[in-house]
Design a protein around this motif. Structure first.
Motif, PDB file in Angstrom:
ATOM      1  N   ARG A 163      50.744 -39.421  -4.741  1.00  0.00           N
ATOM      2  CA  ARG A 163      50.869 -40.091  -3.453  1.00  0.00           C
ATOM      3  C   ARG A 163      52.223 -39.795  -2.794  1.00  0.00           C
ATOM      4  NH1 ARG A 163      49.393 -46.132  -4.756  1.00  0.00           N
ATOM      5  NH2 ARG A 163      50.070 -45.489  -6.835  1.00  0.00           N
ATOM      6  N   THR A 164      53.259 -39.699  -3.604  1.00  0.00           N
ATOM      7  CA  THR A 164      54.574 -39.348  -3.063  1.00  0.00           C
ATOM      8  C   THR A 164      54.554 -37.937  -2.492  1.00  0.00           C
ATOM      9  OG1 THR A 164      55.687 -40.791  -4.663  1.00  0.00           O
ATOM     10  CG2 THR A 164      57.025 -39.067  -3.613  1.00  0.00           C
ATOM     11  N   LEU A 165      53.978 -36.993  -3.238  1.00  0.00           N
ATOM     12  CA  LEU A 165      53.900 -35.617  -2.752  1.00  0.00           C
ATOM     13  C   LEU A 165      53.057 -35.530  -1.487  1.00  0.00           C
ATOM     14  CD1 LEU A 165      54.513 -32.629  -3.080  1.00  0.00           C
ATOM     15  CD2 LEU A 165      52.505 -32.453  -4.577  1.00  0.00           C
ATOM     16  N   ASP A 166      51.941 -36.238  -1.459  1.00  0.00           N
ATOM     17  CA  ASP A 166      51.091 -36.216  -0.266  1.00  0.00           C
ATOM     18  C   ASP A 166      51.883 -36.630   0.977  1.00  0.00           C
ATOM     19  OD1 ASP A 166      48.927 -35.436  -1.786  1.00  0.00           O
ATOM     20  OD2 ASP A 166      48.010 -37.424  -1.882  1.00  0.00           O
ATOM     21  N   LEU A 167      52.656 -37.695   0.850  1.00  0.00           N
ATOM     22  CA  LEU A 167      53.444 -38.175   1.986  1.00  0.00           C
ATOM     23  C   LEU A 167      54.569 -37.206   2.331  1.00  0.00           C
ATOM     24  CD1 LEU A 167      54.041 -40.397   4.062  1.00  0.00           C
ATOM     25  CD2 LEU A 167      55.564 -41.427   2.362  1.00  0.00           C
ATOM     26  N   PHE A 168      55.279 -36.723   1.309  1.00  0.00           N
ATOM     27  CA  PHE A 168      56.381 -35.796   1.559  1.00  0.00           C
ATOM     28  C   PHE A 168      55.888 -34.510   2.233  1.00  0.00           C
ATOM     29  CE2 PHE A 168      60.028 -37.049  -1.558  1.00  0.00           C
ATOM     30  CZ  PHE A 168      60.142 -38.272  -0.915  1.00  0.00           C
ATOM     31  N   GLU A 169      54.729 -34.020   1.829  1.00  0.00           N
ATOM     32  CA  GLU A 169      54.182 -32.820   2.461  1.00  0.00           C
ATOM     33  C   GLU A 169      53.945 -33.074   3.951  1.00  0.00           C
ATOM     34  OE1 GLU A 169      51.662 -30.449  -0.965  1.00  0.00           O
ATOM     35  OE2 GLU A 169      50.779 -32.258  -0.105  1.00  0.00           O
ATOM     36  N   ARG A 170      53.364 -34.222   4.270  1.00  0.00           N
ATOM     37  CA  ARG A 170      53.066 -34.535   5.664  1.00  0.00           C
ATOM     38  C   ARG A 170      54.357 -34.732   6.468  1.00  0.00           C
ATOM     39  NH1 ARG A 170      50.213 -38.928   4.938  1.00  0.00           N
ATOM     40  NH2 ARG A 170      51.502 -40.534   5.905  1.00  0.00           N
ATOM     41  N   GLU A 171      55.300 -35.507   5.919  1.00  0.00           N
ATOM     42  CA  GLU A 171      56.541 -35.793   6.640  1.00  0.00           C
ATOM     43  C   GLU A 171      57.416 -34.549   6.800  1.00  0.00           C
ATOM     44  OE1 GLU A 171      57.486 -40.473   5.600  1.00  0.00           O
ATOM     45  OE2 GLU A 171      58.401 -38.898   4.389  1.00  0.00           O
ATOM     46  N   ALA A 172      57.577 -33.795   5.725  1.00  0.00           N
ATOM     47  CA  ALA A 172      58.472 -32.639   5.767  1.00  0.00           C
ATOM     48  C   ALA A 172      57.993 -31.587   6.762  1.00  0.00           C
ATOM     49  CB  ALA A 172      58.617 -32.032   4.378  1.00  0.00           C
ATOM     50  N   GLN A 173      56.689 -31.410   6.833  1.00  0.00           N
ATOM     51  CA  GLN A 173      56.146 -30.447   7.792  1.00  0.00           C
ATOM     52  C   GLN A 173      56.250 -30.964   9.221  1.00  0.00           C
ATOM     53  OE1 GLN A 173      52.618 -27.891   6.151  1.00  0.00           O
ATOM     54  NE2 GLN A 173      52.379 -29.947   5.317  1.00  0.00           N
ATOM     55  N   ALA A 174      56.106 -32.270   9.387  1.00  0.00           N
ATOM     56  CA  ALA A 174      56.146 -32.843  10.730  1.00  0.00           C
ATOM     57  C   ALA A 174      57.539 -32.751  11.342  1.00  0.00           C
ATOM     58  CB  ALA A 174      55.684 -34.295  10.693  1.00  0.00           C
ATOM     59  N   ASP A 175      58.570 -33.056  10.559  1.00  0.00           N
ATOM     60  CA  ASP A 175      59.920 -33.058  11.132  1.00  0.00           C
ATOM     61  C   ASP A 175      60.790 -31.911  10.635  1.00  0.00           C
ATOM     62  OD1 ASP A 175      60.734 -33.860   8.556  1.00  0.00           O
ATOM     63  OD2 ASP A 175      60.790 -35.976   9.104  1.00  0.00           O
ATOM     64  N   GLN A 176      60.220 -31.032   9.781  1.00  0.00           N
ATOM     65  CA  GLN A 176      60.961 -29.872   9.267  1.00  0.00           C
ATOM     66  C   GLN A 176      62.298 -30.288   8.644  1.00  0.00           C
ATOM     67  OE1 GLN A 176      59.875 -26.429   9.057  1.00  0.00           O
ATOM     68  NE2 GLN A 176      58.062 -27.720   9.236  1.00  0.00           N
ATOM     69  N   GLN A 177      62.236 -31.360   7.892  1.00  0.00           N
ATOM     70  CA  GLN A 177      63.408 -31.845   7.155  1.00  0.00           C
ATOM     71  C   GLN A 177      63.043 -31.918   5.670  1.00  0.00           C
ATOM     72  OE1 GLN A 177      66.502 -31.999   7.257  1.00  0.00           O
ATOM     73  NE2 GLN A 177      67.299 -34.036   7.755  1.00  0.00           N
ATOM     74  N   PRO A 178      63.792 -31.221   4.803  1.00  0.00           N
ATOM     75  CA  PRO A 178      63.460 -31.242   3.382  1.00  0.00           C
ATOM     76  C   PRO A 178      63.559 -32.634   2.770  1.00  0.00           C
ATOM     77  CG  PRO A 178      64.926 -29.428   3.902  1.00  0.00           C
ATOM     78  CD  PRO A 178      64.892 -30.311   5.107  1.00  0.00           C
TER      79      PRO A 178
END
Length: 303
Positions: A224-239
């Motif tokens: 669940r953490t990875l799922d969210l991080f994948e969505r957020e990181a791609q949306a704002d291009q912030q690692p």
């Protein structure tokens, strides 16, 4: 009183960071390898004593942890090596004397050694905190050939002067402050120190020993953490940094180990992920956000 070490910063206001070799999610596996002295009270227990009366030696709880050193750690080393994954070990320095074969296995696997005290005791109990820190770092450095640049306090417990002692001892980054998905510069009386992300929520000590969650909870949280991080990181291009906090006597037992392997494989399957060590994270961050010219304390005093 506000945070005296790290000024508050709203995550979306943070300066954009370039990915590390194209990876937006940096996964850091930290294996906590500890020495719980046989003739002392155990830092944590799985079995309470009859009638609530503690006694020493505490055979069942000592053996619970020793199983991890005998059986759990070899599983972890094999799982990570078979996948060609880097890892770090926050290692009590006395492990080198009590469990030399375990120390050799981690060194042979190429794990980065992080200072973690001499024994699994809070720094509050040390007669001299500065001497304990220096002795632990010196011992690990003599064994590995490279004095540790990172530190994780036993139990994540610090005194009011721990960061000053760590900086004076040459430590460059600390994992005690689980407050951000990215590194942060911290204030000490003698200048800035880097805080690297660690974890309580993806930590088997919390999940298994404190919360006593079902064995499948670790994998569920990682996914669940990875799922969210994948969505957020791609949306704002912030690692983001995604850390796994592991202990051989907890995640290394047979009924949980398959979930650890599944979590590693799920992370490996993501095109956004790169597995890293603490030094990888520190070097990547410092290249983009160099050491501040003055400590935050000095800046506050000047203001």
């Amino acid at each position: 009183m506000s945070n005296p070490r790290v000024p508050y910063e709203y995550f979306h206001d943070r300066a954009r960071l370039a990915p590390l070799d194209g990876a937006l999610i940096l996964v850091h596996v930290v294996v906590n390898v500890e020495h719980w002295p046989f003739d002392e009270p155990m830092p944590r227990t799985i079995l309470t004593p009859p009638h609530g009366k503690e006694s020493l030696p505490d055979i069942p709880n000592f053996a619970w942890v020793e199983y991890g050193m005998r059986c759990g750690l070899p599983r972890m080393v094999r799982a990570l090596r078979s996948r060609s994954l880097p890892a770090s070990t926050s290692c009590n320095a006395s492990v080198l004397d009590v469990y030399p074969r375990a120390a050799e296995a981690m060194l042979e696997a190429g794990w980065e050694f992080i200072g973690h005290g001499m024994h699994q005791r809070s720094l509050h109990t040390a007669s001299s905190e500065a001497e304990t820190i220096a002795a632990a770092l010196d011992k690990l450095g003599a064994f590995t050939g490279c004095r540790p640049a990172g530190w994780l306090s036993p139990g994540l417990r610090e005194t009011g002067q721990t960061l000053e002692h760590l900086r004076a001892a040459g430590v460059e980054y600390v994992f005690d402050w689980c407050l951000d998905d990215l590194p942060c510069w911290m204030s000490t009386a003698s200048g800035p120190l880097l805080s690297l992300p660690y974890t309580l929520e993806l930590n088997d000590s919390v999940i298994c020993a404190v919360e006593k969650q079902p064995s499948t909870e670790f994998f569920s949280r990682v996914k669940r953490t990875l799922d969210l991080f994948e969505r957020e990181a791609q949306a704002d291009q912030q690692p983001r940094v995604l850390t796994l906090g592991l202990h051989p006597h907890l995640m290394g037992v047979p009924h949980r180990f398959g979930d650890l392997e599944a979590a590693l494989d799920r992370l490996l399957a993501s095109p956004l992920v790169r597995f890293v060590t603490g030094s990888d994270i520190a070097n990547w961050y410092r290249e983009q956000d160099p050491v501040p010219a003055t400590s935050l304390d000095s800046e506050q005093e000047a203001a």
